[in-house]
Design a protein around this motif. Sequence first.
Motif, PDB file in Angstrom:
ATOM      1  N   GLN A  54      16.746   0.944 -19.385  1.00 14.62           N
ATOM      2  CA  GLN A  54      16.330   0.802 -20.783  1.00 14.62           C
ATOM      3  C   GLN A  54      15.969  -0.639 -21.083  1.00 14.62           C
ATOM      4  O   GLN A  54      16.667  -1.572 -20.685  1.00 14.62           O
ATOM      5  N   GLY A  55      14.887  -0.818 -21.773  1.00 16.90           N
ATOM      6  CA  GLY A  55      14.520  -2.145 -22.226  1.00 16.90           C
ATOM      7  C   GLY A  55      13.983  -3.059 -21.136  1.00 16.90           C
ATOM      8  O   GLY A  55      13.931  -4.260 -21.329  1.00 16.90           O
ATOM      9  N   THR A  56      13.568  -2.500 -19.994  1.00 12.33           N
ATOM     10  CA  THR A  56      13.032  -3.361 -18.947  1.00 12.33           C
ATOM     11  C   THR A  56      11.519  -3.474 -19.012  1.00 12.33           C
ATOM     12  O   THR A  56      10.932  -4.254 -18.283  1.00 12.33           O
ATOM     13  N   ALA A  57      10.886  -2.681 -19.873  1.00  8.13           N
ATOM     14  CA  ALA A  57       9.439  -2.742 -19.984  1.00  8.13           C
ATOM     15  C   ALA A  57       9.031  -4.061 -20.633  1.00  8.13           C
ATOM     16  O   ALA A  57       9.668  -4.538 -21.567  1.00  8.13           O
ATOM     17  N   ARG A  58       7.968  -4.640 -20.145  1.00 16.65           N
ATOM     18  CA  ARG A  58       7.492  -5.910 -20.672  1.00 16.65           C
ATOM     19  C   ARG A  58       6.756  -5.685 -21.984  1.00 16.65           C
ATOM     20  O   ARG A  58       5.922  -4.800 -22.091  1.00 16.65           O
ATOM     21  N   ASP A  59       7.079  -6.463 -22.979  1.00 13.61           N
ATOM     22  CA  ASP A  59       6.386  -6.420 -24.253  1.00 13.61           C
ATOM     23  C   ASP A  59       5.369  -7.554 -24.244  1.00 13.61           C
ATOM     24  O   ASP A  59       5.726  -8.725 -24.381  1.00 13.61           O
ATOM     25  N   TRP A  60       4.128  -7.191 -24.033  1.00 14.74           N
ATOM     26  CA  TRP A  60       3.066  -8.188 -23.879  1.00 14.74           C
ATOM     27  C   TRP A  60       2.658  -8.807 -25.211  1.00 14.74           C
ATOM     28  O   TRP A  60       1.950  -9.802 -25.242  1.00 14.74           O
ATOM     29  N   ARG A  61       3.116  -8.242 -26.328  1.00 16.07           N
ATOM     30  CA  ARG A  61       2.707  -8.762 -27.627  1.00 16.07           C
ATOM     31  C   ARG A  61       3.276 -10.144 -27.902  1.00 16.07           C
ATOM     32  O   ARG A  61       2.765 -10.859 -28.750  1.00 16.07           O
ATOM     33  N   ASP A  62       4.330 -10.546 -27.199  1.00 18.31           N
ATOM     34  CA  ASP A  62       4.908 -11.858 -27.460  1.00 18.31           C
ATOM     35  C   ASP A  62       4.121 -12.988 -26.799  1.00 18.31           C
ATOM     36  O   ASP A  62       4.376 -14.155 -27.064  1.00 18.31           O
ATOM     37  N   LEU A  63       3.161 -12.646 -25.941  1.00 19.27           N
ATOM     38  CA  LEU A  63       2.328 -13.664 -25.306  1.00 19.27           C
ATOM     39  C   LEU A  63       1.153 -14.025 -26.210  1.00 19.27           C
ATOM     40  O   LEU A  63       0.702 -13.199 -27.005  1.00 19.27           O
ATOM     41  N   PRO A  64       0.638 -15.253 -26.097  1.00 19.35           N
ATOM     42  CA  PRO A  64      -0.544 -15.594 -26.891  1.00 19.35           C
ATOM     43  C   PRO A  64      -1.699 -14.659 -26.515  1.00 19.35           C
ATOM     44  O   PRO A  64      -1.989 -14.450 -25.348  1.00 19.35           O
TER      45      PRO A  64
END
Length: 111
Positions: free
Chosen positions: A80-90
């Motif tokens: 759980q929760g290991t997926a990368r959230d790409w929205r935090d990148l510029p």
Amino acid sequence: MTEIDARDRQALGLLSETVTAELGPASVVAREVNRAYRSGRQADLRTASAAFDALPGWQRSRIGGDAARRAKRLKSRLLQGTARDWRDLPGGEERITIPSPPRFLRPKPQR
């Protein structure tokens, strides 16, 4: 003496928890499985295996099923929760458009 490898030792820990929950901490089987888990020695594993095999088939089956369910729950919690959230990148909100390949690279239609 040879040691139990890390993956088997982790599985033995789950089995130890399950056997203790099922039979109680005073059970000979629970003590032997726990000893094998704590020591990590092959000799203790053989003793624990013999003690576990002495249980009736229905009890071994029930403990095995419970241990498998515990392992699945543990695995799902770890994943759980290991997926990368790409929205935090510029630029993470930007959409990428992949152009279509040139005509000569497209496959010819089958007839």
